[in-house]
Design a protein around this motif. Structure first.
Motif, PDB file in Angstrom:
ATOM      1  N   ALA A  40       3.714  43.943 -27.071  1.00  0.00           N
ATOM      2  CA  ALA A  40       3.204  42.575 -27.000  1.00  0.00           C
ATOM      3  C   ALA A  40       2.067  42.305 -27.971  1.00  0.00           C
ATOM      4  CB  ALA A  40       2.759  42.257 -25.571  1.00  0.00           C
ATOM      5  N   PHE A  41       1.168  43.303 -28.168  1.00  0.00           N
ATOM      6  CA  PHE A  41      -0.007  43.086 -29.003  1.00  0.00           C
ATOM      7  C   PHE A  41      -0.235  44.287 -29.909  1.00  0.00           C
ATOM      8  CE2 PHE A  41      -0.876  40.669 -25.097  1.00  0.00           C
ATOM      9  CZ  PHE A  41      -1.113  39.406 -25.626  1.00  0.00           C
ATOM     10  N   ALA A  42      -0.609  44.028 -31.157  1.00  0.00           N
ATOM     11  CA  ALA A  42      -0.906  45.109 -32.101  1.00  0.00           C
ATOM     12  C   ALA A  42      -2.094  45.923 -31.613  1.00  0.00           C
ATOM     13  CB  ALA A  42      -1.203  44.530 -33.482  1.00  0.00           C
ATOM     14  N   GLY A  43      -2.021  47.239 -31.830  1.00  0.00           N
ATOM     15  CA  GLY A  43      -3.150  48.115 -31.562  1.00  0.00           C
ATOM     16  C   GLY A  43      -3.403  48.423 -30.104  1.00  0.00           C
ATOM     17  N   GLN A  44      -2.525  48.001 -29.192  1.00  0.00           N
ATOM     18  CA  GLN A  44      -2.739  48.256 -27.774  1.00  0.00           C
ATOM     19  C   GLN A  44      -2.138  49.589 -27.321  1.00  0.00           C
ATOM     20  OE1 GLN A  44      -4.370  46.582 -25.139  1.00  0.00           O
ATOM     21  NE2 GLN A  44      -5.394  45.579 -26.841  1.00  0.00           N
ATOM     22  N   TYR A  45      -1.075  50.031 -27.986  1.00  0.00           N
ATOM     23  CA  TYR A  45      -0.437  51.308 -27.672  1.00  0.00           C
ATOM     24  C   TYR A  45      -0.252  52.087 -28.971  1.00  0.00           C
ATOM     25  CZ  TYR A  45       0.707  49.350 -23.077  1.00  0.00           C
ATOM     26  OH  TYR A  45       0.636  48.806 -21.825  1.00  0.00           O
ATOM     27  N   ALA A  46      -0.125  53.414 -28.830  1.00  0.00           N
ATOM     28  CA  ALA A  46       0.032  54.264 -30.011  1.00  0.00           C
ATOM     29  C   ALA A  46       0.944  55.432 -29.684  1.00  0.00           C
ATOM     30  CB  ALA A  46      -1.331  54.786 -30.478  1.00  0.00           C
ATOM     31  N   LEU A  47       1.669  55.911 -30.687  1.00  0.00           N
ATOM     32  CA  LEU A  47       2.405  57.159 -30.552  1.00  0.00           C
ATOM     33  C   LEU A  47       1.401  58.305 -30.591  1.00  0.00           C
ATOM     34  CD1 LEU A  47       5.300  58.478 -30.507  1.00  0.00           C
ATOM     35  CD2 LEU A  47       4.966  58.865 -32.947  1.00  0.00           C
ATOM     36  N   SER A  48       1.519  59.225 -29.643  1.00  0.00           N
ATOM     37  CA  SER A  48       0.642  60.392 -29.577  1.00  0.00           C
ATOM     38  C   SER A  48       1.470  61.643 -29.841  1.00  0.00           C
ATOM     39  CB  SER A  48      -0.022  60.485 -28.205  1.00  0.00           C
ATOM     40  OG  SER A  48      -0.788  61.675 -28.089  1.00  0.00           O
ATOM     41  N   PHE A  82       0.878  51.133 -32.669  1.00  0.00           N
ATOM     42  CA  PHE A  82       2.052  50.305 -32.913  1.00  0.00           C
ATOM     43  C   PHE A  82       1.619  48.898 -33.305  1.00  0.00           C
ATOM     44  CE2 PHE A  82       3.582  53.303 -29.569  1.00  0.00           C
ATOM     45  CZ  PHE A  82       4.531  53.963 -30.344  1.00  0.00           C
ATOM     46  N   ALA A  83       2.368  48.307 -34.216  1.00  0.00           N
ATOM     47  CA  ALA A  83       2.149  46.908 -34.572  1.00  0.00           C
ATOM     48  C   ALA A  83       2.722  46.001 -33.482  1.00  0.00           C
ATOM     49  CB  ALA A  83       2.832  46.600 -35.907  1.00  0.00           C
ATOM     50  N   GLN A  84       2.316  44.744 -33.518  1.00  0.00           N
ATOM     51  CA  GLN A  84       2.926  43.783 -32.594  1.00  0.00           C
ATOM     52  C   GLN A  84       4.412  43.678 -32.904  1.00  0.00           C
ATOM     53  OE1 GLN A  84       0.937  39.955 -31.543  1.00  0.00           O
ATOM     54  NE2 GLN A  84       2.745  39.002 -32.442  1.00  0.00           N
ATOM     55  N   GLN A  85       5.244  43.700 -31.863  1.00  0.00           N
ATOM     56  CA  GLN A  85       6.696  43.651 -32.050  1.00  0.00           C
ATOM     57  C   GLN A  85       7.312  43.011 -30.810  1.00  0.00           C
ATOM     58  OE1 GLN A  85       8.441  44.711 -34.934  1.00  0.00           O
ATOM     59  NE2 GLN A  85       9.994  43.483 -33.878  1.00  0.00           N
ATOM     60  N   ARG A  86       7.569  41.710 -30.884  1.00  0.00           N
ATOM     61  CA  ARG A  86       8.039  40.975 -29.708  1.00  0.00           C
ATOM     62  C   ARG A  86       9.544  40.749 -29.699  1.00  0.00           C
ATOM     63  NH1 ARG A  86       2.995  36.683 -28.824  1.00  0.00           N
ATOM     64  NH2 ARG A  86       1.405  38.323 -28.460  1.00  0.00           N
ATOM     65  N   THR A  87      10.248  41.331 -30.641  1.00  0.00           N
ATOM     66  CA  THR A  87      11.699  41.456 -30.595  1.00  0.00           C
ATOM     67  C   THR A  87      12.015  42.934 -30.781  1.00  0.00           C
ATOM     68  OG1 THR A  87      11.902  41.048 -32.981  1.00  0.00           O
ATOM     69  CG2 THR A  87      12.103  39.134 -31.492  1.00  0.00           C
ATOM     70  N   THR A  88      13.172  43.359 -30.348  1.00  0.00           N
ATOM     71  CA  THR A  88      13.496  44.781 -30.371  1.00  0.00           C
ATOM     72  C   THR A  88      13.623  45.296 -31.798  1.00  0.00           C
ATOM     73  OG1 THR A  88      14.628  44.594 -28.264  1.00  0.00           O
ATOM     74  CG2 THR A  88      15.132  46.528 -29.592  1.00  0.00           C
ATOM     75  N   ALA A  89      12.942  46.393 -32.089  1.00  0.00           N
ATOM     76  CA  ALA A  89      13.001  47.026 -33.405  1.00  0.00           C
ATOM     77  C   ALA A  89      13.016  48.537 -33.216  1.00  0.00           C
ATOM     78  CB  ALA A  89      11.815  46.603 -34.266  1.00  0.00           C
ATOM     79  N   ARG A  90      13.533  49.242 -34.216  1.00  0.00           N
ATOM     80  CA  ARG A  90      13.591  50.705 -34.179  1.00  0.00           C
ATOM     81  C   ARG A  90      12.314  51.264 -34.779  1.00  0.00           C
ATOM     82  NH1 ARG A  90      16.337  53.983 -30.906  1.00  0.00           N
ATOM     83  NH2 ARG A  90      16.907  55.982 -31.838  1.00  0.00           N
ATOM     84  N   LYS A 130      -2.258  54.499 -24.435  1.00  0.00           N
ATOM     85  CA  LYS A 130      -2.803  53.139 -24.373  1.00  0.00           C
ATOM     86  C   LYS A 130      -4.191  53.147 -24.996  1.00  0.00           C
ATOM     87  CE  LYS A 130      -3.098  48.811 -23.038  1.00  0.00           C
ATOM     88  NZ  LYS A 130      -4.467  48.559 -23.509  1.00  0.00           N
ATOM     89  N   LEU A 131      -4.461  52.159 -25.832  1.00  0.00           N
ATOM     90  CA  LEU A 131      -5.748  52.044 -26.511  1.00  0.00           C
ATOM     91  C   LEU A 131      -6.491  50.821 -25.990  1.00  0.00           C
ATOM     92  CD1 LEU A 131      -4.403  52.566 -30.148  1.00  0.00           C
ATOM     93  CD2 LEU A 131      -5.280  54.323 -28.603  1.00  0.00           C
ATOM     94  N   GLY A 132      -7.769  50.954 -25.754  1.00  0.00           N
ATOM     95  CA  GLY A 132      -8.596  49.804 -25.410  1.00  0.00           C
ATOM     96  C   GLY A 132      -8.271  49.219 -24.048  1.00  0.00           C
ATOM     97  N   SER A 133      -8.718  47.993 -23.832  1.00  0.00           N
ATOM     98  CA  SER A 133      -8.534  47.319 -22.554  1.00  0.00           C
ATOM     99  C   SER A 133      -7.131  46.725 -22.482  1.00  0.00           C
ATOM    100  CB  SER A 133      -9.582  46.218 -22.383  1.00  0.00           C
ATOM    101  OG  SER A 133      -9.399  45.238 -23.394  1.00  0.00           O
ATOM    102  N   ALA A 134      -6.839  46.060 -21.375  1.00  0.00           N
ATOM    103  CA  ALA A 134      -5.491  45.541 -21.166  1.00  0.00           C
ATOM    104  C   ALA A 134      -5.519  44.022 -21.022  1.00  0.00           C
ATOM    105  CB  ALA A 134      -4.865  46.174 -19.929  1.00  0.00           C
ATOM    106  N   PRO A 135      -5.339  43.259 -22.102  1.00  0.00           N
ATOM    107  CA  PRO A 135      -5.209  41.808 -21.942  1.00  0.00           C
ATOM    108  C   PRO A 135      -3.935  41.478 -21.173  1.00  0.00           C
ATOM    109  CG  PRO A 135      -4.721  42.458 -24.203  1.00  0.00           C
ATOM    110  CD  PRO A 135      -5.249  43.676 -23.507  1.00  0.00           C
ATOM    111  N   ASP A 136      -3.863  40.270 -20.664  1.00  0.00           N
ATOM    112  CA  ASP A 136      -2.666  39.855 -19.946  1.00  0.00           C
ATOM    113  C   ASP A 136      -1.422  40.101 -20.795  1.00  0.00           C
ATOM    114  OD1 ASP A 136      -4.207  39.064 -17.860  1.00  0.00           O
ATOM    115  OD2 ASP A 136      -4.079  36.915 -18.264  1.00  0.00           O
ATOM    116  N   GLN A 137      -0.401  40.692 -20.161  1.00  0.00           N
ATOM    117  CA  GLN A 137       0.886  40.983 -20.780  1.00  0.00           C
ATOM    118  C   GLN A 137       0.789  42.010 -21.912  1.00  0.00           C
ATOM    119  OE1 GLN A 137       4.050  38.065 -21.075  1.00  0.00           O
ATOM    120  NE2 GLN A 137       2.552  36.434 -20.673  1.00  0.00           N
TER     121      GLN A 137
END
Length: 576
Positions: free
Chosen positions: A237-245, A266-274, A293-300
């Motif tokens: 949903a949002f760039a920089g909120q999750y990361a591959l570890s 991960f970059a923001q990606q609101r449609t399915t991508a590989r 998970k990186l940082g706080s959790a905004p809605d969605q």
């Protein structure tokens, strides 16, 4: 099968070949225990009531004595799987094994008859082994040719496919079931699909900052010296909120130590991508991949995964560094035109000393970076860390933005020349803004820390999704409220900026007064008063170049008549 949880207190329902017994653990649970020693032990039973042609998953909880190595193999229906070390703690709070190194060991097979043997074998070694809760369930999971691992999350088995939770936390990850249109993007403002393909996907919902899930060797096995491609479909949903570890576990004392070698947001990606990433497994420990998970959790702030695939690309010629590097500013946002301290920390993950460790730091064009003293560390013992501080000066006058700092370190270990890199994103403050991390809360009349974390410092953390909010769980003191700030020095002030709470009208201030002080004691009359609207928009209070070292915001009423006050962000801008 008979007595799958060893709850009879005996092994009478099992065929025991070698030393073993049933014992109660500290929680009173029965477990089969194979003692350390120079003898192999095999525990066998028979699965009954199978349907020929159907697929089954057989599994068992296994813990090899923490800090030690012993191969444990599970066999059934012609399939086998094994582990040698228990290095990943079970952190699922509702699991009966939570807090231990138990993890499930699973095999999958297609039944050829109504019965099938099942056996657990522990090779001779100086490590005790504990077993519990053998399970057999139907599954639809099949293996994918040419891959090390493949999960589409459609199989109906317990858990999250190849992933487990190893860090404590209130994880909100589930196998999400499709129920269109309600589970898909667009419904009621939903930003991402909850299911990407088929009927099930793995969904993480507004997680807190931590390693959410990861693999273990018995679910995805990475061989030393081989290169791997990790790929999966995803939405974010949002760039920089999750990361591959990516990282590895290594035995340490009476347990294990986990080292993260790569963290790739991960970059923001609101449609399915590989998504695809390649890495080489070094001789560092048991490797894993997962999602952090990186940082706080905004809605969605949701991350959804499907079609997880790992492919072995074969032996790699490169030497893989086990050391790690981290880049972190000593303060939050950097000030253009000024020297900001940035720490580059090298941690020696090798099994031998690292010598001649030389660090470097690459900055954007027009910036400068010089080491505060030396950029080199002569020698570091295994497991030791050293910090090199760099003075980073962003180009004067640049607009606020996000920039990348890239660090490197070259070193020698066991005669090998090795190198490791890391990078981080840093923000610069807008022209004239005082960095929030250099502003301190001098005084606040009320804050909530019991039922939720809305302490006053949350208004100075650079994150609009968090906020300062006055107390409400044990008592709700009424207006007026105030928060006083120590600016860290005396400045000619241009304006004060107030960002209201973003996700609710609670805590939003209506009538206000702003005071300035040279000493934080004597405030005098307010320099500004007014009323703010019920809006999430930032509000600006001109200060006309007045000189001050302290600022106090006094809240006189709320926009909705409730007794609570607060702020998502507070900023102070100086005269240029």
């Amino acid at each position: 099968m008979a007595d799958p949880g060893f709850n009879s207190g005996t092994l009478d329902a099992w065929r025991a070949d070698g030393p073993a017994s049933v014992q109660r653990n500290a929680a009173g649970q029965y477990e089969a225990v194979i003692p350390a020693g120079g003898t192999d032990t095999r525990l066998g039973t028979t699965l009954r009531g199978l349907v020929p042609g159907k697929r089954y998953a057989a599994s068992v909880w296994v813990e090899v004595q923490p800090g030690r190595t012993r191969r444990v193999t599970l066999e059934s229906g012609g399939a086998r799987n094994w582990l040698e070390r228990s290095t990943a703690k079970d952190a699922v709070g509702i699991d009966e094994k939570s807090g231990t190194y138990f993890q499930r060991l699973t095999v999958r097979f297609t039944a050829t008859a109504e019965t099938a043997p099942l056996a657990v074998t522990a090779k001779a070694a100086d490590a005790a082994v504990k077993l519990d809760d053998v399970r057999i369930v139907e599954t639809t999971k099949t293996e994918k040719d040419g891959t090390v691992a493949h999960w589409d999350f459609e199989d109906g088995e317990q858990g999250w496919g190849p992933f487990v939770q190893t860090e404590p936390g209130n994880i909100r990850t589930v196998r999400a079931e499709k129920h269109a249109p309600y589970t898909q993007a667009g419904w009621n403002g939903q930003l991402t699909d909850q299911v990407l393909d088929g009927d099930w996907s793995l969904k993480s919902h507004e997680e807190g900052a931590q390693l959410v899930y990861r693999t273990v060797p018995q679910t995805v096995r990475f061989e030393t010296g081989h290169r791997y491609r990790v790929a999966f479909d995803h939405q974010n949903a949002f760039a920089g909120q999750y990361a591959l570890s990516v990282g590895y576990d290594r035995l340490a004392g009476g347990g294990a130590r986990t080292t993260e070698t790569q963290r790739l947001p991960f970059a923001q990606q609101r449609t399915t991508a590989r998504y695809e990433h390649e890495f080489t497994a070094g001789d560092c420990g048991d490797y894993y991949v997962g999602v952090r998970k990186l940082g706080s959790a905004p809605d969605q702030a949701d991350f959804v995964m499907d079609d997880f695939t790992v492919t072995d690309l074969g032996p790699a010629a490169e030497d893989v560094a086990c050391a790690t590097l981290a880049v972190e500013p000593k303060t939050g946002k950097l000030v253009p035109g000024a020297a900001n301290k940035v720490d580059v920390t090298f941690t020696n993950g090798e099994r031998t000393p690292a010598t001649g460790v030389r660090t470097s730091l690459t900055v954007p064009e027009g910036w400068s970076a010089v080491p505060e003293s030396s950029d080199t560390v002569a020698s570091l013992a295994p497991g030791a860390a050293a910090k090199v501080t760099w003075l980073v000066t962003p180009k004067a006058g640049i607009a606020a933005g996000t920039f990348t700092l890239a660090a490197g370190a070259a070193y020698t270990a066991a005669g090998r020349q090795l190198a490791v890199t890391a990078q981080t994103a840093v923000d610069t403050v807008p022209p004239g803004y005082l960095p929030q991390d250099r502003i301190k809360v001098l005084d606040v009349d009320s804050e909530e820390a019991a039922a939720e974390d809305t302490r006053a410092v949350m208004a100075l953390d650079g994150d609009p999704a968090t906020w300062w909010g006055t107390a409400w769980s044990e008592a709700s003191p009424d207006y007026p409220h105030h928060i006083a700030l120590d600016l860290g020095g005396s400045y000619a002030l241009k304006e004060f900026r107030y960002l209201p709470r973003q996700n609710h009208t609670n805590d939003r201030i209506k009538d206000y007064a702003v005071y300035l002080s040279a000493d934080g004691v004597n405030w005098g009359a307010p320099v500004a008063t007014g009323a703010w609207p019920d809006s999430a928009a930032e509000q600006v209070v001109p200060l006309d170049g007045r000189q001050a070292a302290y600022l106090k915001l006094v809240a006189l009423s709320s926009v909705n008549g409730e007794p609570w006050a607060g702020a998502a962000e507070l900023n102070v801008v100086t005269q240029q």
